[in-house]
Design a protein around this motif. Structure first.
Motif, PDB file in Angstrom:
ATOM      1  N   ASP A 196       0.835  -1.196   0.000  1.00 25.86           N
ATOM      2  CA  ASP A 196       0.000   0.000   0.000  1.00 25.86           C
ATOM      3  C   ASP A 196       0.870   1.246   0.000  1.00 25.86           C
ATOM      4  O   ASP A 196       1.907   1.295   0.669  1.00 25.86           O
ATOM      5  CB  ASP A 196      -0.904   0.026   1.236  1.00 25.86           C
ATOM      6  CG  ASP A 196      -1.910  -1.101   1.223  1.00 25.86           C
ATOM      7  OD1 ASP A 196      -2.274  -1.538   0.128  1.00 25.86           O
ATOM      8  OD2 ASP A 196      -2.329  -1.543   2.314  1.00 25.86           O
ATOM      9  N   LEU A 217       2.735   6.438  -7.865  1.00 25.99           N
ATOM     10  CA  LEU A 217       1.510   7.208  -8.074  1.00 25.99           C
ATOM     11  C   LEU A 217       1.762   8.707  -8.086  1.00 25.99           C
ATOM     12  O   LEU A 217       1.082   9.448  -8.814  1.00 25.99           O
ATOM     13  CB  LEU A 217       0.488   6.879  -6.975  1.00 25.99           C
ATOM     14  CG  LEU A 217      -0.136   5.492  -7.004  1.00 25.99           C
ATOM     15  CD1 LEU A 217      -0.981   5.290  -5.760  1.00 25.99           C
ATOM     16  CD2 LEU A 217      -0.993   5.304  -8.247  1.00 25.99           C
ATOM     17  N   ASN A 235      -2.946  13.170  -9.785  1.00 25.23           N
ATOM     18  CA  ASN A 235      -2.990  12.439  -8.510  1.00 25.23           C
ATOM     19  C   ASN A 235      -2.558  13.336  -7.354  1.00 25.23           C
ATOM     20  O   ASN A 235      -3.152  13.305  -6.264  1.00 25.23           O
ATOM     21  CB  ASN A 235      -2.101  11.203  -8.574  1.00 25.23           C
ATOM     22  CG  ASN A 235      -2.704  10.120  -9.450  1.00 25.23           C
ATOM     23  OD1 ASN A 235      -3.886  10.164  -9.768  1.00 25.23           O
ATOM     24  ND2 ASN A 235      -1.886   9.156  -9.846  1.00 25.23           N
ATOM     25  N   ASP A 261      -4.269   5.535 -12.522  1.00 20.66           N
ATOM     26  CA  ASP A 261      -3.089   4.686 -12.679  1.00 20.66           C
ATOM     27  C   ASP A 261      -2.180   5.350 -13.720  1.00 20.66           C
ATOM     28  O   ASP A 261      -2.537   5.446 -14.904  1.00 20.66           O
ATOM     29  CB  ASP A 261      -3.500   3.295 -13.144  1.00 20.66           C
ATOM     30  CG  ASP A 261      -2.331   2.332 -13.115  1.00 20.66           C
ATOM     31  OD1 ASP A 261      -1.175   2.788 -13.021  1.00 20.66           O
ATOM     32  OD2 ASP A 261      -2.570   1.114 -13.177  1.00 20.66           O
ATOM     33  N   SER A 266      -6.143   3.853 -16.005  1.00 19.25           N
ATOM     34  CA  SER A 266      -7.438   3.430 -15.467  1.00 19.25           C
ATOM     35  C   SER A 266      -7.667   4.072 -14.105  1.00 19.25           C
ATOM     36  O   SER A 266      -6.740   4.568 -13.447  1.00 19.25           O
ATOM     37  CB  SER A 266      -7.489   1.904 -15.351  1.00 19.25           C
ATOM     38  OG  SER A 266      -6.442   1.448 -14.500  1.00 19.25           O
ATOM     39  N   ASP A 267      -8.935   4.073 -13.698  1.00 21.42           N
ATOM     40  CA  ASP A 267      -9.290   4.639 -12.396  1.00 21.42           C
ATOM     41  C   ASP A 267      -8.965   3.646 -11.291  1.00 21.42           C
ATOM     42  O   ASP A 267      -9.185   2.430 -11.421  1.00 21.42           O
ATOM     43  CB  ASP A 267     -10.783   4.978 -12.347  1.00 21.42           C
ATOM     44  CG  ASP A 267     -11.130   6.124 -13.288  1.00 21.42           C
ATOM     45  OD1 ASP A 267     -10.213   6.906 -13.608  1.00 21.42           O
ATOM     46  OD2 ASP A 267     -12.305   6.223 -13.693  1.00 21.42           O
ATOM     47  N   LEU A 268      -8.443   4.188 -10.203  1.00 19.49           N
ATOM     48  CA  LEU A 268      -8.116   3.393  -9.025  1.00 19.49           C
ATOM     49  C   LEU A 268      -8.829   4.009  -7.824  1.00 19.49           C
ATOM     50  O   LEU A 268      -8.760   5.226  -7.614  1.00 19.49           O
ATOM     51  CB  LEU A 268      -6.609   3.353  -8.770  1.00 19.49           C
ATOM     52  CG  LEU A 268      -5.739   2.727  -9.860  1.00 19.49           C
ATOM     53  CD1 LEU A 268      -4.265   2.853  -9.475  1.00 19.49           C
ATOM     54  CD2 LEU A 268      -6.117   1.270 -10.078  1.00 19.49           C
ATOM     55  N   PHE A 270      -9.000   4.220  -3.803  1.00 17.89           N
ATOM     56  CA  PHE A 270      -8.206   3.974  -2.605  1.00 17.89           C
ATOM     57  C   PHE A 270      -9.004   4.399  -1.375  1.00 17.89           C
ATOM     58  O   PHE A 270      -9.827   5.329  -1.437  1.00 17.89           O
ATOM     59  CB  PHE A 270      -6.883   4.756  -2.637  1.00 17.89           C
ATOM     60  CG  PHE A 270      -5.891   4.224  -3.631  1.00 17.89           C
ATOM     61  CD1 PHE A 270      -4.973   3.261  -3.261  1.00 17.89           C
ATOM     62  CD2 PHE A 270      -5.877   4.683  -4.937  1.00 17.89           C
ATOM     63  CE1 PHE A 270      -4.053   2.779  -4.180  1.00 17.89           C
ATOM     64  CE2 PHE A 270      -4.981   4.208  -5.854  1.00 17.89           C
ATOM     65  CZ  PHE A 270      -4.059   3.249  -5.487  1.00 17.89           C
ATOM     66  N   ASN A 292      -5.611   0.114  -1.745  1.00 14.82           N
ATOM     67  CA  ASN A 292      -6.312  -0.053  -3.013  1.00 14.82           C
ATOM     68  C   ASN A 292      -7.543  -0.925  -2.790  1.00 14.82           C
ATOM     69  O   ASN A 292      -7.442  -2.105  -2.460  1.00 14.82           O
ATOM     70  CB  ASN A 292      -5.394  -0.703  -4.048  1.00 14.82           C
ATOM     71  CG  ASN A 292      -5.969  -0.613  -5.449  1.00 14.82           C
ATOM     72  OD1 ASN A 292      -7.161  -0.403  -5.634  1.00 14.82           O
ATOM     73  ND2 ASN A 292      -5.100  -0.776  -6.445  1.00 14.82           N
ATOM     74  N   THR A 294     -10.095  -0.970  -5.176  1.00 17.59           N
ATOM     75  CA  THR A 294     -10.811  -1.019  -6.456  1.00 17.59           C
ATOM     76  C   THR A 294     -11.466  -2.374  -6.654  1.00 17.59           C
ATOM     77  O   THR A 294     -12.677  -2.479  -6.896  1.00 17.59           O
ATOM     78  CB  THR A 294      -9.840  -0.711  -7.602  1.00 17.59           C
ATOM     79  OG1 THR A 294      -9.197   0.542  -7.364  1.00 17.59           O
ATOM     80  CG2 THR A 294     -10.584  -0.659  -8.934  1.00 17.59           C
ATOM     81  N   ASP A 295     -10.650  -3.440  -6.541  1.00 16.96           N
ATOM     82  CA  ASP A 295     -11.211  -4.783  -6.697  1.00 16.96           C
ATOM     83  C   ASP A 295     -12.192  -5.092  -5.571  1.00 16.96           C
ATOM     84  O   ASP A 295     -13.204  -5.765  -5.783  1.00 16.96           O
ATOM     85  CB  ASP A 295     -10.089  -5.825  -6.726  1.00 16.96           C
ATOM     86  CG  ASP A 295      -9.176  -5.630  -7.929  1.00 16.96           C
ATOM     87  OD1 ASP A 295      -9.637  -5.049  -8.937  1.00 16.96           O
ATOM     88  OD2 ASP A 295      -8.005  -6.055  -7.850  1.00 16.96           O
TER      89      ASP A 295
END
Length: 716
Positions: A196, A217, A235, A261, A266-268, A270, A292, A294-295
């Motif tokens: 992280d 990032l 960012n 990213d 792509s969008d991330l 957090f 993160n 996102t998933d």
């Protein structure tokens, strides 16, 4: 006295020049080793100050020991072997270490425990830039003790002490710096190992420390693509905007942060956790950790969607199950559903009382539940092994787990088949036969009891008819006896009244001197007693005659409207002679609202007069009052006679209204009377739809109250 060694003139050393001193100072400044500084200082003293014996010792880093650094003329003793505990505060060398000025250690004054030769020494303390600073850095022992040696030794101590202090501070600083570098490298390795992003920024959002995940990032190197640099700039802008919220809050801030990213575009998503930290050296900063999610967010949304569908399905199933449970629980008979193995999978509340032990039940209850389950399984097995038979009926005996009472049940079991005709369960309904058996038994007992009751009713009816006939005959006899009694009392009263009237007439004539002329005082007194007793007897005869007339229903009522104040005044006037013979305070109080009363005036006057004369008779001292009031709620008028006399006990208050009864019926009673006055008063009040009440306490007086409706009836 300490012995001082005198150096011969031929061996005297010339005084050190400024150049020689400058050389020592340059050496001390050039070297960074404390031991070399000590050795060069001791050699300089031996060369330029004539020192024959010298020892330079310093306090260790833990301030525990005084250890030797360099020496001269101490053979065979080695300076590095010198070690002295500072806790030996009574030791002369330790004592000299704590002084500000040099001290002389005489011969044998420092003991053999130090290990150095037994000679007189001049102990010069080594101190830092501040002379009175504690603790001391060390000690310089020189000999012989001569003025020139002392002067040069003090000068060497003044330059050697600050240099040792500086080298120690520098060594501590270097050690701290090495430790700090090692810790910084370790911390960087630790945070780089975290997947992280972790950042430390100042209050304006500038990055101070970041791990490799954060640098990917928020940091862009020269020569990288323009797209990555723009993504990094975006960012940083989003991150700075998010930190502006946490910089003003002392509490940790948790919020979501959407970033880009830099490599893929792509969008991330957090989860940002920021905490404000303060340091006295570097100021205030913000520690931020980005996880993160996102998933995790995608998975959470899918799980929530699946969960919503699952909840909807569960709600539908719950509605169906509740409807089924409601139907099953509404049935009073136990209902059980078993699987193909005979295990119970569903049952209603009546069944739970038989096949489920309550919480905290005793071992006996658990055994009874097990017994019920065994009997039920045996019954269900009859249907399981019955082949194509779909239903089975039989009897089963089960026991209540809590009480242990056994009840017979009629059981009806039926098979449940699936869409494909497979056996998936068995439904069993148990009907308690104990109630039906109990009803049959009670019906038989009821028939027997009804037959017995019918016989007893027949016997009781015959006996009741006989008793009624006896009562009717006794009633006739009592009526005849009452009529005869009343007739007898009327006749006897008439017979008594005729001679009594003659006695009263002749007695009055004699007392007035109509026939026999004047009589002597004794004769008048005796005739007066005869007249008084005759009148008393006449009153008794009148009372008895009134009672008989009332009982016979021949007492007439003549209701008229009259003023209550006039009636009370007449009563007070009639008892005036009686009042004159007493020392009582007698008064009347007629309220303005108690004006008129429609009743039999003579009967009301008779009642009030009787109550007032009784009050005067039974009140030795004090007061008697006649109070008339109108009570609007009940439309009644009350005339109360209140006295402070002897009073009546609670047990005798109802007795005084009976015929020929008094509160004191003993042969030695103090007050005379036949006990008919209050009885006649109550009967007269009843005739006028009124009542007489009594409130009394022994020794405190009595209150007799006549209550009459303002418009009394004409009689009953």
């Amino acid at each position: 006295m300490a012995r001082v060694a005198v150096v011969p003139q031929s061996r005297r050393v010339p005084a050190a020049s400024s150049e020689e001193r400058l050389q020592l100072l340059e050496f001390l400044l050039a070297t960074n080793d404390i031991a070399e500084c000590a050795e060069r200082s001791v050699e300089w003293l031996a060369t330029h100050a004539g020192v024959r014996h010298a020892l330079c010792a310093a306090v260790d880093a833990n301030n525990t020991y005084l250890i030797g650094l360099a020496g001269h003329g101490l053979e065979p003793f080695s300076a590095t072997d010198f070690k002295l505990e500072l806790d030996q505060r009574s030791h002369p060398i330790v004592t000299a270490l704590s002084r500000l000025q040099p001290a002389v250690l005489p011969l044998n004054g420092h003991s053999e425990s130090a290990g150095i030769p037994q000679l007189p020494y001049l102990a010069v303390p080594l101190h830092g830039p501040v002379v009175d600073e504690e603790p001391r850095l060390g000690l310089l022992l020189v000999g012989p003790v001569l003025p020139r040696v002392a002067r040069e030794a003090r000068w060497v101590a003044d330059v050697l002490g600050p240099r040792i202090a500086h080298l120690r501070a520098y060594r501590n600083y270097a050690e701290s710096q090495r430790r700090l570098d090692r810790d910084r490298n370790l911390l960087q390795a630790v945070i780089d190992a975290v997947s992280d992003p972790i950042l430390l920024t100042d209050t304006e959002g500038r990055m101070l420390i970041a791990n490799s995940a954060a640098e990917r990032l928020f940091a862009a190197k020269e020569g990288e693509s323009e797209g990555r640099q723009r993504a990094v700039a975006l960012n940083n802008m989003l991150f700075s905007a998010a930190l502006s919220w946490s910089a003003t809050s002392p509490e940790p801030l948790r919020r979501e942060l959407l970033l880009v990213d830099p490599n893929e575009g792509s969008d991330l998503l957090f989860e940002l956790l920021s905490t404000v930290v303060s340091d006295t050296t570097h100021g205030t900063g913000v520690v931020s950790i980005l996880r993160n999610v996102t998933d995790l967010r995608r998975a959470t949304e899918e799980i929530e969607d699946n969960y919503r569908r699952l909840r909807a399905t569960e709600a539908e199933m719950r509605v169906e199950r509740d409807r089924l449970n409601l139907i099953i629980d509404s049935v009073a008979d136990p209902i059980l559903v078993t699987d193909v193995g005979g295990a119970i999978i569903m049952m209603n509340d009546p069944a739970e009382r038989l096949f489920a032990a309550p919480k905290g039940a005793k071992e006996e209850a658990l055994l009874r539940v097990g017994s019920n389950d065994a009997h039920f399984s045996s019954f269900v097995s009859n249907l399981l092994f019955a082949g194509a038979t779909m239903r089975y009926r039989g009897d089963i005996t089960l026991g209540e787990p809590t009480t242990g009472r056994t009840n017979p049940f009629e059981a009806l079991a039926g098979k449940i088949l699936s869409e494909h005709g497979e056996l998936i369960g068995i439904v069993t309904i148990l009907h308690d036969k104990a109630e039906a058996l109990e009803r049959e038994r009670l019906y038989e007992q009821l028939k027997l009891a009804s037959s017995e009751l019918e016989d007893k009713v027949t016997q009781a009816t015959a006996e009741l008819v006989r008793q009624n006939e006896l009562l009717r005959r006794q009633h006739i006899q009592l009526e005849q006896a009452s009529a005869l009694k009343s007739q007898f009392l009327a006749n006897m009263s008439h017979e008594f009244r005729t001679p009594l009237n003659a006695i009263l007439g002749y007695t009055s004539m004699l007392l007035q001197g109509v026939t026999g002329g004047e009589m002597s005082p004794p004769q008048k007194r005796n005739l007066g007693r005869v007249d008084s007793n005759a009148r008393h007897l006449m009153g008794l005869i009148n009372d008895i005659l009134d009672i008989s007339r009332i009982e016979a229903g021949k007492m007439p009522l003549h209701s008229t409207e009259f003023k209550v104040s006039d009636l009370v005044g007449e009563v007070m006037a009639e008892v005036e002679p009686i009042i004159a013979r007493t020392k009582l305070k007698v008064e009347s109080d007629v309220a303005p609202t108690a004006t008129k009363l429609f009743a039999d005036r003579q009967k009301v006057k008779q009642i009030v007069l009787n109550l007032l004369t009784n009050a005067l008779k039974f009140t030795p001292d004090g007061s008697v009052s006649v109070v008339a009031r109108y009570r609007a709620p009940s439309d009644e008028l009350s005339i109360a006679v209140i006295d402070t006399g002897i009073g009546i006990a609670s047990s005798d208050q109802e007795k005084v209204f009976e015929d020929f009864q008094q509160a004191d019926n003993s042969p030695t009673r103090q007050y005379s009377g036949a006990g008919l006055g209050l009885s006649i008063c109550r009967r007269l009040a009843d005739m006028m739809d009124g009542r007489i009440t009594l409130q009394s306490q022994v020794g405190k007086g009595s209150t007799f109250t006549l209550m009459l409706p303002r418009h009394a009836q004409r009689g009953r």
